[in-house]
Write an enzyme that holds these catalytic residues in place. Sequence first.
Site, mmCIF file in Angstrom:
data_model
loop_
_atom_site.group_PDB
_atom_site.id
_atom_site.type_symbol
_atom_site.label_atom_id
_atom_site.label_comp_id
_atom_site.label_asym_id
_atom_site.label_seq_id
_atom_site.Cartn_x
_atom_site.Cartn_y
_atom_site.Cartn_z
ATOM 1 N N SER A 1 8.781 -4.653 11.297
ATOM 2 C CA SER A 1 8.013 -3.836 10.350
ATOM 3 C C SER A 1 8.803 -2.611 9.896
ATOM 4 O O SER A 1 8.358 -1.872 9.033
ATOM 5 C CB SER A 1 6.685 -3.395 10.981
ATOM 6 O OG SER A 1 6.911 -2.797 12.245
ATOM 7 N N ASN B 1 0.394 0.036 20.420
ATOM 8 C CA ASN B 1 -0.887 -0.268 19.757
ATOM 9 C C ASN B 1 -1.661 1.001 19.393
ATOM 10 O O ASN B 1 -2.243 1.107 18.320
ATOM 11 C CB ASN B 1 -1.747 -1.159 20.651
ATOM 12 C CG ASN B 1 -1.088 -2.503 20.907
ATOM 13 O OD1 ASN B 1 -0.074 -2.817 20.275
ATOM 14 N ND2 ASN B 1 -1.642 -3.279 21.824
ATOM 15 N N THR C 1 -24.277 1.653 -26.519
ATOM 16 C CA THR C 1 -24.712 0.672 -25.517
ATOM 17 C C THR C 1 -24.382 -0.677 -26.126
ATOM 18 O O THR C 1 -24.466 -0.833 -27.355
ATOM 19 C CB THR C 1 -26.226 0.766 -25.230
ATOM 20 O OG1 THR C 1 -26.937 0.503 -26.432
ATOM 21 C CG2 THR C 1 -26.618 2.134 -24.689
ATOM 22 N N HIS C 2 -23.964 -1.613 -25.319
ATOM 23 C CA HIS C 2 -23.502 -2.924 -25.827
ATOM 24 C C HIS C 2 -22.328 -2.745 -26.795
ATOM 25 O O HIS C 2 -22.099 -3.592 -27.641
ATOM 26 C CB HIS C 2 -24.618 -3.689 -26.541
ATOM 27 C CG HIS C 2 -25.901 -3.733 -25.776
ATOM 28 N ND1 HIS C 2 -26.186 -4.715 -24.849
ATOM 29 C CD2 HIS C 2 -26.967 -2.890 -25.782
ATOM 30 C CE1 HIS C 2 -27.389 -4.480 -24.330
ATOM 31 N NE2 HIS C 2 -27.884 -3.383 -24.876
ATOM 32 N N SER D 1 7.161 0.506 -30.500
ATOM 33 C CA SER D 1 7.452 -0.913 -30.374
ATOM 34 C C SER D 1 8.881 -1.143 -30.834
ATOM 35 O O SER D 1 9.319 -0.553 -31.817
ATOM 36 C CB SER D 1 6.473 -1.714 -31.230
ATOM 37 O OG SER D 1 7.056 -2.938 -31.620
ATOM 38 N N LYS E 1 4.485 1.363 -34.906
ATOM 39 C CA LYS E 1 3.518 1.387 -33.801
ATOM 40 C C LYS E 1 3.628 2.596 -32.881
ATOM 41 O O LYS E 1 4.690 3.118 -32.624
ATOM 42 C CB LYS E 1 3.672 0.121 -32.935
ATOM 43 C CG LYS E 1 3.491 -1.143 -33.689
ATOM 44 C CD LYS E 1 2.214 -1.905 -33.472
ATOM 45 C CE LYS E 1 1.352 -1.627 -32.336
ATOM 46 N NZ LYS E 1 1.070 -2.820 -31.573
ATOM 47 N N ASN F 1 1.906 2.991 -29.144
ATOM 48 C CA ASN F 1 1.089 2.205 -28.210
ATOM 49 C C ASN F 1 0.560 3.034 -27.042
ATOM 50 O O ASN F 1 1.257 3.918 -26.538
ATOM 51 C CB ASN F 1 1.905 1.032 -27.669
ATOM 52 C CG ASN F 1 2.191 0.005 -28.753
ATOM 53 O OD1 ASN F 1 1.388 -0.173 -29.679
ATOM 54 N ND2 ASN F 1 3.339 -0.643 -28.656
ATOM 55 N N GLU G 1 -3.119 1.778 -20.824
ATOM 56 C CA GLU G 1 -3.051 0.350 -20.499
ATOM 57 C C GLU G 1 -2.526 0.121 -19.088
ATOM 58 O O GLU G 1 -3.045 -0.715 -18.336
ATOM 59 C CB GLU G 1 -2.151 -0.374 -21.500
ATOM 60 C CG GLU G 1 -2.750 -0.478 -22.876
ATOM 61 C CD GLU G 1 -1.778 -1.081 -23.863
ATOM 62 O OE1 GLU G 1 -2.137 -2.072 -24.502
ATOM 63 O OE2 GLU G 1 -0.650 -0.568 -23.991
ATOM 64 N N TYR H 1 -5.983 -5.447 19.733
ATOM 65 C CA TYR H 1 -4.846 -5.485 18.814
ATOM 66 C C TYR H 1 -4.369 -6.910 18.572
ATOM 67 O O TYR H 1 -4.286 -7.743 19.484
ATOM 68 C CB TYR H 1 -3.672 -4.653 19.360
ATOM 69 C CG TYR H 1 -2.455 -4.750 18.457
ATOM 70 C CD1 TYR H 1 -2.337 -3.932 17.349
ATOM 71 C CD2 TYR H 1 -1.466 -5.714 18.676
ATOM 72 C CE1 TYR H 1 -1.246 -4.043 16.483
ATOM 73 C CE2 TYR H 1 -0.373 -5.831 17.824
ATOM 74 C CZ TYR H 1 -0.280 -4.994 16.723
ATOM 75 O OH TYR H 1 0.785 -5.121 15.861
ATOM 76 N N GLN I 1 -0.298 -5.556 11.468
ATOM 77 C CA GLN I 1 0.928 -5.026 10.870
ATOM 78 C C GLN I 1 0.929 -5.271 9.355
ATOM 79 O O GLN I 1 1.488 -4.473 8.608
ATOM 80 C CB GLN I 1 2.136 -5.694 11.542
ATOM 81 C CG GLN I 1 3.476 -5.197 11.080
ATOM 82 C CD GLN I 1 4.610 -5.703 11.956
ATOM 83 O OE1 GLN I 1 4.750 -5.341 13.117
ATOM 84 N NE2 GLN I 1 5.417 -6.585 11.404
HETATM 85 N N1 ARG Z 1 4.747 -2.785 14.394
HETATM 86 C C1 ARG Z 1 3.516 -2.997 15.066
HETATM 87 C C2 ARG Z 1 2.362 -2.867 14.060
HETATM 88 O O1 ARG Z 1 2.594 -2.334 13.024
HETATM 89 C C3 ARG Z 1 3.341 -1.954 16.121
HETATM 90 C C4 ARG Z 1 2.434 -2.364 17.203
HETATM 91 C C5 ARG Z 1 3.082 -3.462 17.992
HETATM 92 N N2 ARG Z 1 2.302 -3.845 19.128
HETATM 93 C C6 ARG Z 1 2.514 -4.980 19.776
HETATM 94 N N3 ARG Z 1 1.736 -5.215 20.769
HETATM 95 N N4 ARG Z 1 3.421 -5.827 19.390
HETATM 96 O O2 ARG Z 1 1.265 -3.324 14.298
#
Ligand code: ARG
Length: 495
Positions: free
Chosen positions: A20, A126, A171-172, A293, A299, A301, A306, A333, A338
Amino acid sequence: MWSGRFREPLDPLFESWQRSFPFDVRLLPQEVAASKAHARAIAAAGILTEDELLRMLDGLDRILPLSIGEAAKPGSMVTEEPLPAHFAGIVAMNPQAEDIHHFVELQLTKLIGDLALKLHTGRSRNEQIATDMRLFVRDAIDQTLEGLVAWRDALVEQARAVGEAVMPSYTHLQRAEPVLIAHWLLAYVSMLERDFSRLMDCRNRLNLCPLGSGAIAGATLALDRTIAAEALGFDGPTPNSMDATSDRDFALEFTQALSVLGLHISRFAEELTLHSTAEFGFLDLPERFSTGSSAMPQKKNPDLTELIRGKAGRLQGAAITLATIVKGLPLAYNKDLQEGQEPVFDATDTIHGILALLPEFTRTLRFRTDVMKAAAEKGYLNAMAAATYLTHKGVPFRKAHEKIGQAVRLGLETGRELNELTLDELRVFGEEFGPDFFEAVSLEATLDCHDVSGGTARLRVRDAVEGADRQIASDKASLASKKSAKLGLESLTVV
Ligand code: ARG
């Protein structure tokens, strides 16, 4: 971090795929702050001596500058808070880091040696990730609230500037009755007041500290959980370790509140897109916020409105992604969680980008009040006021509606508005019509007959502008007090 019981190395593809760090690097300031708070808690529990605590806090303080310094390209700006380019650099330079928790430990070890390894006593990733995310969302909310207040300020400023200028309401998408432009602007202010309070509610609920929850069942040290909670500006510790380590409802609420806010913003964007067409002609798009454009030289825009309409879709997406990730997850957990980080980051960046632009964009809007007034005066938008006139003469509303309907029909057939019919012609539909009818269907009277709180009568709108200002002032004060409750805490950054 955890390889002791393994005899085989991880499959390299799996190993890099499950990391991560490429995205949770954004949580570096939060991870450092939470680590400092935890260090204080374990020191109080006798795991660190006073001297060890000081060395650890000092080391943790040096992680941000060290990491930014390492990641900054030679000659590039070195800032106090990490920039997106720094995050990218940090990830590129630290292929060995599995996640932000691992990275901070590695950096700390570089700085203070083996003492760093004591930091993980009595905690689990966790609870760390749950804490980091709460801190991140809290800051993201504060920044969103600031943007909301700034945009409300700009809308109210416009409402004041347009004074008693009028426009047709719809309205509408068919012309309905005349309203003050200010009344229309304040409709958005009302939506944003609710968005503000929704986000504030979410902030109040999330402001509890998961640290001390351990991996699932609570820390294995007798920690005083109030130490870390206080150091991080939380109102107290979370009440249940299984819930605290595994629920993400605070992030879900945040993205859901943003999805509603996004819908409101998209309505504003859509109306301005429409109003700026030649067909409506209600406003000239500010050139600073429009594009041309490459094909059609004439144009201009409405790209800003948007794109906002489009980005509202991303905000919906974030909320739905998160809800789908959490749905059916057993306690506590699970690694699925993640996947819940990136939608939060994306929604945060999206809303902050939008709110950085909207106040100034709103201030630059120039309404074509002559065109809007002309549109409000044509097409029998005073028919309701005309029927009301008859009810004041004692005619039941259903009958009044019928009589004015006949007058409108005559007007349509002869190409005239209601005030262009003669009294004799009107009297064919009812003897209640008198010479005061013409005054009663004037533009001013048509506005002012809506003399109820929340209505578009001119005095009511003037009051509403004041009320909107008072609400802004009180919201600013409550935001300031929330933010000052974070002051003096472990250094945190909004990124
Ligand atoms: N990178 C993990 C997450 O974002 C951190 C927690 C990891 N915990 C574990 N028991 N592997 O959730």
